[in-house]
Design a protein around this motif. Structure first.
Motif, PDB file in Angstrom:
ATOM      1  N   ALA A  84      -1.419  -0.428 -11.894  1.00 29.92           N
ATOM      2  CA  ALA A  84      -1.341  -0.363 -10.441  1.00 29.92           C
ATOM      3  C   ALA A  84       0.034  -0.195 -10.168  1.00 29.92           C
ATOM      4  O   ALA A  84       1.079  -1.028 -10.947  1.00 29.92           O
ATOM      5  CB  ALA A  84      -2.006  -1.125  -9.924  1.00 29.92           C
ATOM      6  N   LEU A  85       0.449   0.066  -9.017  1.00 27.83           N
ATOM      7  CA  LEU A  85       1.771   0.046  -8.195  1.00 27.83           C
ATOM      8  C   LEU A  85       1.149  -0.760  -6.963  1.00 27.83           C
ATOM      9  O   LEU A  85       0.237  -0.740  -6.174  1.00 27.83           O
ATOM     10  CB  LEU A  85       2.020   1.517  -7.647  1.00 27.83           C
ATOM     11  N   ALA A 388      10.952   2.961  12.353  1.00 29.08           N
ATOM     12  CA  ALA A 388      11.263   2.363  10.948  1.00 29.08           C
ATOM     13  C   ALA A 388       9.641   2.182  10.412  1.00 29.08           C
ATOM     14  O   ALA A 388       9.453   1.955   8.973  1.00 29.08           O
ATOM     15  CB  ALA A 388      11.764   1.203  10.866  1.00 29.08           C
ATOM     16  N   ILE A 389       8.554   1.812  11.128  1.00 36.95           N
ATOM     17  CA  ILE A 389       7.332   1.758  10.532  1.00 36.95           C
ATOM     18  C   ILE A 389       6.692   2.895   9.905  1.00 36.95           C
ATOM     19  O   ILE A 389       6.216   2.897   8.943  1.00 36.95           O
ATOM     20  CB  ILE A 389       6.335   1.011  11.544  1.00 36.95           C
ATOM     21  N   THR A 390       6.792   4.349  10.738  1.00 38.10           N
ATOM     22  CA  THR A 390       6.410   5.403  10.119  1.00 38.10           C
ATOM     23  C   THR A 390       7.080   5.860   8.978  1.00 38.10           C
ATOM     24  O   THR A 390       6.705   5.985   7.871  1.00 38.10           O
ATOM     25  CB  THR A 390       6.669   6.390  11.273  1.00 38.10           C
ATOM     26  N   VAL A 391       8.304   5.414   9.001  1.00 38.10           N
ATOM     27  CA  VAL A 391       9.337   5.797   7.708  1.00 38.10           C
ATOM     28  C   VAL A 391       8.702   4.989   6.557  1.00 38.10           C
ATOM     29  O   VAL A 391       8.672   5.191   5.622  1.00 38.10           O
ATOM     30  CB  VAL A 391      10.769   5.370   8.125  1.00 38.10           C
ATOM     31  N   GLY A 392       8.716   3.594   6.663  1.00 37.45           N
ATOM     32  CA  GLY A 392       8.064   2.747   5.732  1.00 37.45           C
ATOM     33  C   GLY A 392       6.700   3.133   5.112  1.00 37.45           C
ATOM     34  O   GLY A 392       6.569   2.859   3.916  1.00 37.45           O
ATOM     35  N   VAL A 393       5.895   3.414   5.975  1.00 35.64           N
ATOM     36  CA  VAL A 393       4.575   3.863   5.459  1.00 35.64           C
ATOM     37  C   VAL A 393       4.622   4.961   4.779  1.00 35.64           C
ATOM     38  O   VAL A 393       3.974   5.084   3.530  1.00 35.64           O
ATOM     39  CB  VAL A 393       3.641   3.901   6.717  1.00 35.64           C
ATOM     40  N   GLU A 394       5.220   5.970   5.354  1.00 38.66           N
ATOM     41  CA  GLU A 394       5.340   7.236   4.667  1.00 38.66           C
ATOM     42  C   GLU A 394       6.285   7.245   3.118  1.00 38.66           C
ATOM     43  O   GLU A 394       5.823   7.902   2.105  1.00 38.66           O
ATOM     44  CB  GLU A 394       5.506   8.337   5.288  1.00 38.66           C
ATOM     45  N   LEU A 395       7.219   6.290   3.148  1.00 36.52           N
ATOM     46  CA  LEU A 395       7.918   5.958   1.785  1.00 36.52           C
ATOM     47  C   LEU A 395       6.752   5.318   0.807  1.00 36.52           C
ATOM     48  O   LEU A 395       6.668   6.110  -0.361  1.00 36.52           O
ATOM     49  CB  LEU A 395       8.910   4.979   2.236  1.00 36.52           C
ATOM     50  N   PHE A 396       6.147   4.562   1.071  1.00 35.29           N
ATOM     51  CA  PHE A 396       5.237   3.926   0.126  1.00 35.29           C
ATOM     52  C   PHE A 396       4.089   4.777  -0.147  1.00 35.29           C
ATOM     53  O   PHE A 396       3.656   4.727  -1.319  1.00 35.29           O
ATOM     54  CB  PHE A 396       4.579   2.490   0.881  1.00 35.29           C
ATOM     55  N   THR A 397       3.625   5.421   0.773  1.00 36.56           N
ATOM     56  CA  THR A 397       2.595   6.454   0.201  1.00 36.56           C
ATOM     57  C   THR A 397       2.873   7.346  -0.724  1.00 36.56           C
ATOM     58  O   THR A 397       2.494   7.880  -1.490  1.00 36.56           O
ATOM     59  CB  THR A 397       2.049   7.297   1.755  1.00 36.56           C
ATOM     60  N   ALA A 398       4.122   8.100  -0.274  1.00 37.36           N
ATOM     61  CA  ALA A 398       4.911   9.011  -1.139  1.00 37.36           C
ATOM     62  C   ALA A 398       4.960   8.405  -2.664  1.00 37.36           C
ATOM     63  O   ALA A 398       4.496   9.083  -3.882  1.00 37.36           O
ATOM     64  CB  ALA A 398       5.933   9.572  -0.674  1.00 37.36           C
ATOM     65  N   ALA A 399       5.436   7.142  -2.563  1.00 35.97           N
ATOM     66  CA  ALA A 399       5.806   6.426  -3.822  1.00 35.97           C
ATOM     67  C   ALA A 399       4.318   6.250  -4.825  1.00 35.97           C
ATOM     68  O   ALA A 399       4.327   6.537  -5.901  1.00 35.97           O
ATOM     69  CB  ALA A 399       6.295   4.911  -3.592  1.00 35.97           C
ATOM     70  N   ALA A 400       3.233   5.993  -4.030  1.00 38.77           N
ATOM     71  CA  ALA A 400       2.015   5.786  -4.781  1.00 38.77           C
ATOM     72  C   ALA A 400       1.400   7.250  -5.278  1.00 38.77           C
ATOM     73  O   ALA A 400       0.976   7.237  -6.237  1.00 38.77           O
ATOM     74  CB  ALA A 400       0.942   5.235  -3.842  1.00 38.77           C
ATOM     75  N   LEU A 401       1.746   8.231  -4.525  1.00 40.79           N
ATOM     76  CA  LEU A 401       1.394   9.516  -4.919  1.00 40.79           C
ATOM     77  C   LEU A 401       2.264  10.150  -6.017  1.00 40.79           C
ATOM     78  O   LEU A 401       1.484  10.974  -6.847  1.00 40.79           O
ATOM     79  CB  LEU A 401       1.323  10.352  -3.617  1.00 40.79           C
ATOM     80  N   ILE A 402       3.335   9.922  -6.147  1.00 39.87           N
ATOM     81  CA  ILE A 402       4.393  10.537  -7.171  1.00 39.87           C
ATOM     82  C   ILE A 402       4.491   9.546  -8.276  1.00 39.87           C
ATOM     83  O   ILE A 402       5.109   9.691  -9.434  1.00 39.87           O
ATOM     84  CB  ILE A 402       5.513  10.986  -6.691  1.00 39.87           C
ATOM     85  N   ASP A 403       3.854   8.353  -8.451  1.00 39.21           N
ATOM     86  CA  ASP A 403       4.240   7.387  -9.344  1.00 39.21           C
ATOM     87  C   ASP A 403       3.300   7.556 -10.592  1.00 39.21           C
ATOM     88  O   ASP A 403       2.257   6.932 -10.777  1.00 39.21           O
ATOM     89  CB  ASP A 403       3.887   5.989  -8.834  1.00 39.21           C
ATOM     90  N   LEU A 404       3.748   8.683 -11.345  1.00 42.87           N
ATOM     91  CA  LEU A 404       3.019   8.846 -12.381  1.00 42.87           C
ATOM     92  C   LEU A 404       3.589   8.480 -13.763  1.00 42.87           C
ATOM     93  O   LEU A 404       3.544   8.994 -15.030  1.00 42.87           O
ATOM     94  CB  LEU A 404       2.808  10.570 -12.487  1.00 42.87           C
TER      95      LEU A 404
END
Length: 404
Positions: A84-85, A388-404
């Motif tokens: 998991a991430l 910054a809240i929006t930016v942080g959320v979208e950073l983490f969701t992107a990381a989860a989606l591309i963490d292959l």
């Protein structure tokens, strides 16, 4: 909750998981509620309950840590056996008064404030969890994710050890976090491979002697002089006993001794911090620092009692996970949204996770673009640009989606 696409952003990849406006507004309100009700380390009962309630309302199954505050929450198909991430947030506040005078959501608790941005960190991980849970329901989450809401980051040696002891890293392959940075504009992140924070330990010293009259210092231990020499000589000795590039430094914050101008006291106390930029030097630091203190105290015939409190090692960002955060931010907002950052002398117990699994922490920009005043961390007037809240959320969701 619908999940929007990213076709309107300048990144190099098109990803699902943009923050819907309805959730964006909810998260801002959630952060403001936390800001109004700050709780110190290991006392975050209201904060824990608020996070738990919102995750359960989203159909998730958070579990409170055995220490009574903080919680873990798993999202995705854990039965597939993929590592998991983990997304980590710290949830505690600081024991300082909120100095903001014209803020509708200033702290309602005397001498307590979210002056380090932990309310933002918490809200970011909560928001990312809600978005990722929806993506999982749509069959679009490629690997499992664990949300870690950790208590007591501000309490040495940090609540990370408690979270780890409660299983926070079981099944986790990599871990990421953000920390608010008032020097970086909202909409951007700062990243760095290798050490991004300093090690930080606490030092408490008591010096004793027989005391006497200031007319006859030669007949006793001149304790005030002994303290003064410890203050000046110990940092100098320490700096010459390690590679200067390690940044090992002793800095004093408190000295107490004596009550009368003509009396040499029997007791003195001083305390401070030991900070270090290098992991290997940090591991040697207790022997080096204690040896220097004893050497100076003995030279002045003072008896020393030393309490060296181990704090946290440096946060050392893994190159691969740092690259993941870089790629995630570029995918969301383009290469211009990423900047380099320097190593901080602040301590962070996120380092304890990195002793066990690879991970990285990014600096989350919270300064309103164009603002000249920097509201520094650990100051009573600290606040953030809530974009910054929006930016942080979208950073983490992107990381989860591309963490292959």
């Amino acid at each position: 909750m619908s999940v929007e696409s990213e076709a309107d952003l300048p990144g190099e990849a098109l990803l699902p998981g943009a923050l819907p406006e309805s959730l964006r507004a909810e998260l801002v309100a959630f952060r403001r509620d936390l800001h109004m009700h700050p709780e110190l380390g290991n006392q975050e009962f209201r904060t824990t309950a608020a996070i738990k309630e919102r995750l359960e309302r989203a159909g998730l199954r958070p579990r409170v840590l055995a220490v009574g505050t903080g919680l873990l929450c798993d999202i995705g198909n854990w039965e597939d056996g993929l590592p998991a991430l983990a997304l980590r947030a710290d949830i505690d506040a600081l024991p300082i008064p909120d100095a903001k005078t014209d803020c509708a959501y200033r702290s309602t608790v005397p001498d307590r404030a979210h002056a380090c941005g932990h309310d933002v960190h918490t809200t970011v991980v909560l928001g990312a969890g809600l978005v990722l849970a929806e993506l999982h329901r749509q069959g679009r989450l490629p690997r499992p994710v664990r949300l870690i809401f950790q208590p007591a980051e501000e309490v040495l040696p940090g609540g990370a050890a408690d979270a780890i002891g409660c299983g926070a890293l079981e099944g986790v392959g990599r871990i990421v976090a953000v920390h608010c940075d008032p020097r970086v504009d909202a909409g951007r992140i700062g990243i760095r491979e290798g050490a991004i924070t300093s090690a930080c330990d606490r030092l408490e010293i008591a010096l004793d002697g027989p005391g006497g009259h200031t007319a006859r210092p030669h007949l006793t231990t001149d304790l005030v002089t002994a303290v003064a020499r410890v203050v000046t000589d110990v940092p100098a000795l320490v700096a010459r006993r390690v590679d200067t590039r390690s940044g090992l430094a002793v800095t004093w914050g408190r000295i107490e001794s004596g009550h009368a101008p003509n009396v040499i006291p029997q007791h003195a106390e001083l305390s401070g911090t030991v900070r270090c930029l290098d992991l290997d030097a940090w591991r040697q630091a207790p022997d080096i620092v204690v040896g220097a203190i004893d050497e100076v105290a003995n030279l002045h015939r003072a008896k020393s009692e030393i309490n060296y409190v181990r704090g946290v090692p440096p946060v050392v960002n893994d190159p691969g996970v740092t690259e993941l955060l870089r790629d995630a931010m570029i995918a969301r907002r383009g290469a211009d949204a990423v900047e380099g950052t320097e190593q901080s002398l602040g301590g962070e117990d996120f380092s304890w996770y990195l002793e066990r699994v690879p991970g990285a922490m990014a600096r989350l920009g919270v300064r309103t673009p164009g603002e000249r005043t920097v509201r520094d961390l650990h100051q009573g007037d600290f606040d953030v640009d809530e974009h910054a809240i929006t930016v942080g959320v979208e950073l983490f969701t992107a990381a989860a989606l591309i963490d292959l």
